[in-house]
Structure formats: structure tokens, C-alpha cells
Design a protein around this motif. Sequence first.
Motif, PDB file in Angstrom:
ATOM      1  N   ALA A 148       0.850  -1.167   0.201  1.00 50.62           N
ATOM      2  CA  ALA A 148      -0.237  -0.221  -0.192  1.00 50.62           C
ATOM      3  C   ALA A 148       0.450   1.213   0.139  1.00 50.62           C
ATOM      4  O   ALA A 148       1.796   1.262   0.638  1.00 50.62           O
ATOM      5  CB  ALA A 148      -0.926  -0.052   1.443  1.00 50.62           C
ATOM      6  N   ALA A 149       0.827   2.275  -0.795  1.00 48.86           N
ATOM      7  CA  ALA A 149       1.306   3.258  -0.681  1.00 48.86           C
ATOM      8  C   ALA A 149       0.736   4.443  -0.300  1.00 48.86           C
ATOM      9  O   ALA A 149      -0.583   5.134  -1.229  1.00 48.86           O
ATOM     10  CB  ALA A 149       2.193   3.953  -2.240  1.00 48.86           C
ATOM     11  N   TYR A 150       1.293   5.602   0.547  1.00 49.21           N
ATOM     12  CA  TYR A 150       0.866   6.347   1.240  1.00 49.21           C
ATOM     13  C   TYR A 150       1.229   7.708   1.163  1.00 49.21           C
ATOM     14  O   TYR A 150       2.803   7.488   1.067  1.00 49.21           O
ATOM     15  CB  TYR A 150       0.709   6.496   2.376  1.00 49.21           C
ATOM     16  CG  TYR A 150      -0.640   4.812   3.153  1.00 49.21           C
ATOM     17  CD1 TYR A 150      -2.109   4.938   2.283  1.00 49.21           C
ATOM     18  CD2 TYR A 150       0.133   3.387   3.614  1.00 49.21           C
ATOM     19  CE1 TYR A 150      -2.717   3.692   2.919  1.00 49.21           C
ATOM     20  CE2 TYR A 150      -0.253   2.672   3.621  1.00 49.21           C
ATOM     21  CZ  TYR A 150      -1.886   2.433   3.374  1.00 49.21           C
ATOM     22  OH  TYR A 150      -2.881   2.003   3.921  1.00 49.21           O
ATOM     23  N   GLY A 151       0.849   9.093  -0.063  1.00 49.90           N
ATOM     24  CA  GLY A 151       1.543   9.827  -0.518  1.00 49.90           C
ATOM     25  C   GLY A 151       1.204  10.383  -1.457  1.00 49.90           C
ATOM     26  O   GLY A 151      -0.013  10.054  -2.326  1.00 49.90           O
ATOM     27  N   PRO A 152       1.490  11.155  -2.146  1.00 47.19           N
ATOM     28  CA  PRO A 152       2.906  11.920  -1.909  1.00 47.19           C
ATOM     29  C   PRO A 152       2.293  12.515  -0.718  1.00 47.19           C
ATOM     30  O   PRO A 152       1.711  13.669   0.067  1.00 47.19           O
ATOM     31  CB  PRO A 152       2.961  13.036  -3.069  1.00 47.19           C
ATOM     32  CG  PRO A 152       1.647  13.232  -3.197  1.00 47.19           C
ATOM     33  CD  PRO A 152       0.923  12.088  -3.336  1.00 47.19           C
ATOM     34  N   ILE A 153       3.539  12.367   0.909  1.00 45.27           N
ATOM     35  CA  ILE A 153       3.445  13.108   1.734  1.00 45.27           C
ATOM     36  C   ILE A 153       3.986  13.961   1.329  1.00 45.27           C
ATOM     37  O   ILE A 153       5.935  13.806   1.188  1.00 45.27           O
ATOM     38  CB  ILE A 153       4.729  12.357   2.663  1.00 45.27           C
ATOM     39  CG1 ILE A 153       3.018  11.640   2.959  1.00 45.27           C
ATOM     40  CG2 ILE A 153       3.856  12.953   3.861  1.00 45.27           C
ATOM     41  CD1 ILE A 153       3.449  10.449   3.583  1.00 45.27           C
ATOM     42  N   LEU A 154       3.787  15.316   1.443  1.00 45.89           N
ATOM     43  CA  LEU A 154       4.903  17.131   0.914  1.00 45.89           C
ATOM     44  C   LEU A 154       5.761  17.293   2.525  1.00 45.89           C
ATOM     45  O   LEU A 154       5.241  17.150   3.082  1.00 45.89           O
ATOM     46  CB  LEU A 154       4.218  18.407   1.288  1.00 45.89           C
ATOM     47  CG  LEU A 154       3.419  18.260  -0.579  1.00 45.89           C
ATOM     48  CD1 LEU A 154       2.555  19.671  -0.798  1.00 45.89           C
ATOM     49  CD2 LEU A 154       3.871  17.103  -1.884  1.00 45.89           C
ATOM     50  N   LEU A 155       7.873  17.175   1.722  1.00 45.82           N
ATOM     51  CA  LEU A 155       8.695  17.722   3.621  1.00 45.82           C
ATOM     52  C   LEU A 155       9.147  18.834   2.667  1.00 45.82           C
ATOM     53  O   LEU A 155       9.356  19.466   2.081  1.00 45.82           O
ATOM     54  CB  LEU A 155       9.486  16.139   2.664  1.00 45.82           C
ATOM     55  CG  LEU A 155       9.197  15.249   2.710  1.00 45.82           C
ATOM     56  CD1 LEU A 155       9.955  14.217   2.521  1.00 45.82           C
ATOM     57  CD2 LEU A 155       8.582  14.484   4.088  1.00 45.82           C
ATOM     58  N   GLY A 156       9.229  19.735   3.809  1.00 43.02           N
ATOM     59  CA  GLY A 156      10.200  20.471   4.405  1.00 43.02           C
ATOM     60  C   GLY A 156       9.217  21.172   4.296  1.00 43.02           C
ATOM     61  O   GLY A 156       9.559  23.486   3.992  1.00 43.02           O
ATOM     62  N   LEU A 157       7.848  22.365   4.504  1.00 40.12           N
ATOM     63  CA  LEU A 157       6.194  22.744   4.801  1.00 40.12           C
ATOM     64  C   LEU A 157       6.650  23.481   5.828  1.00 40.12           C
ATOM     65  O   LEU A 157       7.083  22.386   7.541  1.00 40.12           O
ATOM     66  CB  LEU A 157       5.349  22.649   4.169  1.00 40.12           C
ATOM     67  CG  LEU A 157       5.128  22.484   2.843  1.00 40.12           C
ATOM     68  CD1 LEU A 157       4.080  22.242   1.958  1.00 40.12           C
ATOM     69  CD2 LEU A 157       5.675  24.137   1.856  1.00 40.12           C
ATOM     70  N   ASN A 158       6.238  24.059   6.526  1.00 40.09           N
ATOM     71  CA  ASN A 158       6.084  25.446   7.644  1.00 40.09           C
ATOM     72  C   ASN A 158       4.673  23.773   8.689  1.00 40.09           C
ATOM     73  O   ASN A 158       4.005  24.307   9.607  1.00 40.09           O
ATOM     74  CB  ASN A 158       5.591  26.533   8.265  1.00 40.09           C
ATOM     75  CG  ASN A 158       6.313  27.161   8.269  1.00 40.09           C
ATOM     76  OD1 ASN A 158       7.617  26.783   9.038  1.00 40.09           O
ATOM     77  ND2 ASN A 158       7.261  28.372   7.213  1.00 40.09           N
ATOM     78  N   ALA A 159       3.872  23.982   7.415  1.00 41.48           N
ATOM     79  CA  ALA A 159       2.726  22.813   8.369  1.00 41.48           C
ATOM     80  C   ALA A 159       2.808  21.615   7.345  1.00 41.48           C
ATOM     81  O   ALA A 159       2.270  21.951   6.124  1.00 41.48           O
ATOM     82  CB  ALA A 159       1.440  24.256   8.618  1.00 41.48           C
ATOM     83  N   PRO A 160       2.308  20.822   7.270  1.00 37.66           N
ATOM     84  CA  PRO A 160       1.546  19.698   7.073  1.00 37.66           C
ATOM     85  C   PRO A 160       0.647  19.648   5.910  1.00 37.66           C
ATOM     86  O   PRO A 160      -0.718  20.304   5.858  1.00 37.66           O
ATOM     87  CB  PRO A 160       1.337  18.376   7.916  1.00 37.66           C
ATOM     88  CG  PRO A 160       1.327  18.762   9.492  1.00 37.66           C
ATOM     89  CD  PRO A 160       1.125  20.339   9.575  1.00 37.66           C
ATOM     90  N   ILE A 161       0.484  19.713   4.874  1.00 43.71           N
ATOM     91  CA  ILE A 161       0.039  20.186   3.296  1.00 43.71           C
ATOM     92  C   ILE A 161       0.417  19.013   2.602  1.00 43.71           C
ATOM     93  O   ILE A 161       1.439  18.749   1.981  1.00 43.71           O
ATOM     94  CB  ILE A 161       0.438  21.564   2.855  1.00 43.71           C
ATOM     95  CG1 ILE A 161      -0.544  22.194   3.815  1.00 43.71           C
ATOM     96  CG2 ILE A 161      -0.709  21.285   1.594  1.00 43.71           C
ATOM     97  CD1 ILE A 161       0.004  23.892   3.700  1.00 43.71           C
ATOM     98  N   ASN A 162      -1.200  18.070   1.956  1.00 46.57           N
ATOM     99  CA  ASN A 162      -0.447  17.384   1.225  1.00 46.57           C
ATOM    100  C   ASN A 162      -1.487  17.189   0.710  1.00 46.57           C
ATOM    101  O   ASN A 162      -2.626  16.813   0.824  1.00 46.57           O
ATOM    102  CB  ASN A 162      -0.685  15.502   2.464  1.00 46.57           C
ATOM    103  CG  ASN A 162       0.680  15.335   3.354  1.00 46.57           C
ATOM    104  OD1 ASN A 162       1.327  15.973   3.045  1.00 46.57           O
ATOM    105  ND2 ASN A 162       0.451  15.223   4.424  1.00 46.57           N
ATOM    106  N   ASP A 163      -1.366  16.075  -0.968  1.00 45.18           N
ATOM    107  CA  ASP A 163      -1.993  15.665  -2.158  1.00 45.18           C
ATOM    108  C   ASP A 163      -2.391  14.174  -2.204  1.00 45.18           C
ATOM    109  O   ASP A 163      -1.935  13.294  -1.862  1.00 45.18           O
ATOM    110  CB  ASP A 163      -0.660  16.090  -3.179  1.00 45.18           C
ATOM    111  CG  ASP A 163      -1.669  16.089  -4.639  1.00 45.18           C
ATOM    112  OD1 ASP A 163      -2.294  16.748  -5.035  1.00 45.18           O
ATOM    113  OD2 ASP A 163      -0.881  15.937  -5.211  1.00 45.18           O
ATOM    114  N   LEU A 164      -3.912  14.392  -2.535  1.00 44.19           N
ATOM    115  CA  LEU A 164      -4.749  13.481  -3.042  1.00 44.19           C
ATOM    116  C   LEU A 164      -4.559  12.629  -4.473  1.00 44.19           C
ATOM    117  O   LEU A 164      -3.670  13.768  -5.469  1.00 44.19           O
ATOM    118  CB  LEU A 164      -5.842  12.895  -2.449  1.00 44.19           C
ATOM    119  CG  LEU A 164      -6.010  13.460  -1.091  1.00 44.19           C
ATOM    120  CD1 LEU A 164      -7.730  14.114  -0.547  1.00 44.19           C
ATOM    121  CD2 LEU A 164      -5.648  12.284  -0.360  1.00 44.19           C
ATOM    122  N   SER A 165      -3.847  11.877  -5.220  1.00 44.15           N
ATOM    123  CA  SER A 165      -4.647  11.149  -6.317  1.00 44.15           C
ATOM    124  C   SER A 165      -5.916  11.941  -6.287  1.00 44.15           C
ATOM    125  O   SER A 165      -6.976  11.323  -6.007  1.00 44.15           O
ATOM    126  CB  SER A 165      -4.281   9.931  -6.091  1.00 44.15           C
ATOM    127  OG  SER A 165      -4.415   9.264  -8.186  1.00 44.15           O
TER     128      SER A 165
END
Length: 324
Positions: free
Chosen positions: A288-305
Motif C-alpha cells: 500500500a502506497a501512501y502519498g505523496p507526503i510533502l516535506l519541508g513546509l511549515n505545516a502539513p499540507i498533502n496531496d491526493l491522487s
Amino acid sequence: MFENLVEKLKKNPTTLVFTEGPDPRILEAAARLKREHILEPLLVGNPDEVKAAAEKGGFDITDIRIVDPANYRRMDELVDKMVELRKGKMSPDECRAALSKGNYFGTMLVKMGVADCLLGGATYSTADTVRPALQLVKTKPGSKSVSSCFLLVRERPDGSEEKYIMGDCAINIEPSAEELAETAIECARSARIFGIDPKVAMLSFSTKGSAKGEKVDKVTTALALAKEAAPDLAIDGELQFDAAFSPVVAQTKCKGSPVAGQANVFVFPEIQSGNIGYKIAQRLGNFAAYGPILLGLNAPINDLSRGCNAQEVYSMAIITAALA
């Protein structure tokens, strides 16, 4: 893994904004998250449209807050803040127009502290999720770039979980050595949150000088930079995947490496190999692949397919909130 994350979230209430409130996949996931008391969903959209979509799908969103950019009482405050953040690159009217869209509006809610984190992309492109994040939330201190990782999980025959981190598979097409070093360190930080003791392999088509060239040099430079920035991190390179993963191959190709043969965080030299690599693991390895998990930002903001289902939204919401 998810059980542990859920328990932590229940003890630390987190507000997550969904930028596409009327989407039935979002509604199904949000209703479940609220029902299970995992986090506090915040839906962006026209309340009538959101409620109608929820009723049509049979999702109970009675106690979920809906925020409409068209009549948000703090909109003037958001516009002023965005003008300030854009530093003359956008006029007040341009900022107001941008904030009428769910991706910019939701990101600004995170920036203003209304929400702790954001999940979007069910109908937006990755670029439309990342762009507002870079412009408004920006990179955190010490980070010069945004990258990404995927969390790969599958169950072993004994019922335990096999977990790996792979990055960057979605954002930087041809990262510099500096960006690769940042990606390695951020991937390791994410690994710890997901219960992985990171052992980071800087991947290449070469193992410890078996090949030469600019592409190999970039990876070895990235390794040196990462070691300098995070001296306690277990990291090594440059390594071919077989040397990084297989103890038998590691004994032959790079005996004595602190990582080779036992790596669980894999940093690819560029996006092509990263994107191909995680999808091979997903499809041939049944991960199972979860992501993309964005790295390096000031707050967690993630992207869905855009092809995601409600279960994937639910899982990514938990992952995103766990990073807050």
C-alpha cells in the motif's frame, strides 16, 4: 501503524481542512473521521452544495463545520495577509480572487491557525496543491525546498508490518545535491513519526564508486551534505538498490556499511527513478502506497491522487494530521 497514529490523534485534537468539501470521497472520509473521533474535519465549500452531496451519499456531517469562501467573515483579514505574504506580486483584487478558490482559501486557513493541516488534490493537480503552500505557508526554517515521500506498507505472514519510505517521487524533477540532502533528512524525520527507525540509502546506479560521472558525484555530494547537517543520522551512499536492501549483496558490494543491506528509507537521485520505483513496489510487491507526503513546509499540507477513493482519503487524512 494506523492504530498507533489514531490513538495519538485522539489524545491531541487536530483540525484538518479538506479543500474539496462537496466531493463524495471527501465527505465519506470526513464523516468517518468525525464519527470515530480521530480529528476535526473542516470542509471548504458552499454549505448547500456540501450538505446536498452528503445527503445524496448518505454521509452524516451534522457536526462538521463547513466554511464558504464566498461569505467568510474574516475574508478581508485573509486578503490583507495574502497581500503581505506575496510582497507586491499580487494585488488585493488578485488575492481575493485566488482566495475564492478552495486550494488557496484552505491553505490560508492553515496559515492563519484556523486549521492545523490540509489535505487536497481530489480534484486539483499536485501543482495546484503545492503552489499555494509555497506561496503562503512557505518552507520551514532550515529548509530551502519542498520535496515528497511515499510511505509503503504491507503485512508480513506473521501479521507484523513491513514499512519503507521512498522519496522524492513526486515533486522535484532533477534535484540538486542540496535538495537531495534535504530530502534525505526530511524522509528520515517522517519515518520516525511512522514508527520506522531510519536507515537512509542514497540510491544510484553505482555502489561506492563502481561507476563514475556527474550523476554519481551529485549523490555523493548530497550524502556529505546530509551527514554534515544530521551527523547522528544512519545514512550511506552511493548505493545501488540491491546493495541497500539485500544483506547478502551488501556483504559483497559494501561490507561494513552502517546502512547497506538494512535500509528502510530510500532516496532516489531524481523523480523518474523515484516515481517508477515506488510504483513497482506498489504493483509487484503488493505494498500500500501512501502519498505523496510533502516535506519541508511549515505545516502539513498533502496531496491526493485525483483517482483516490474514500479509504485513501481517510488514510491520508490520518497521516497528514499525525505530522501536525
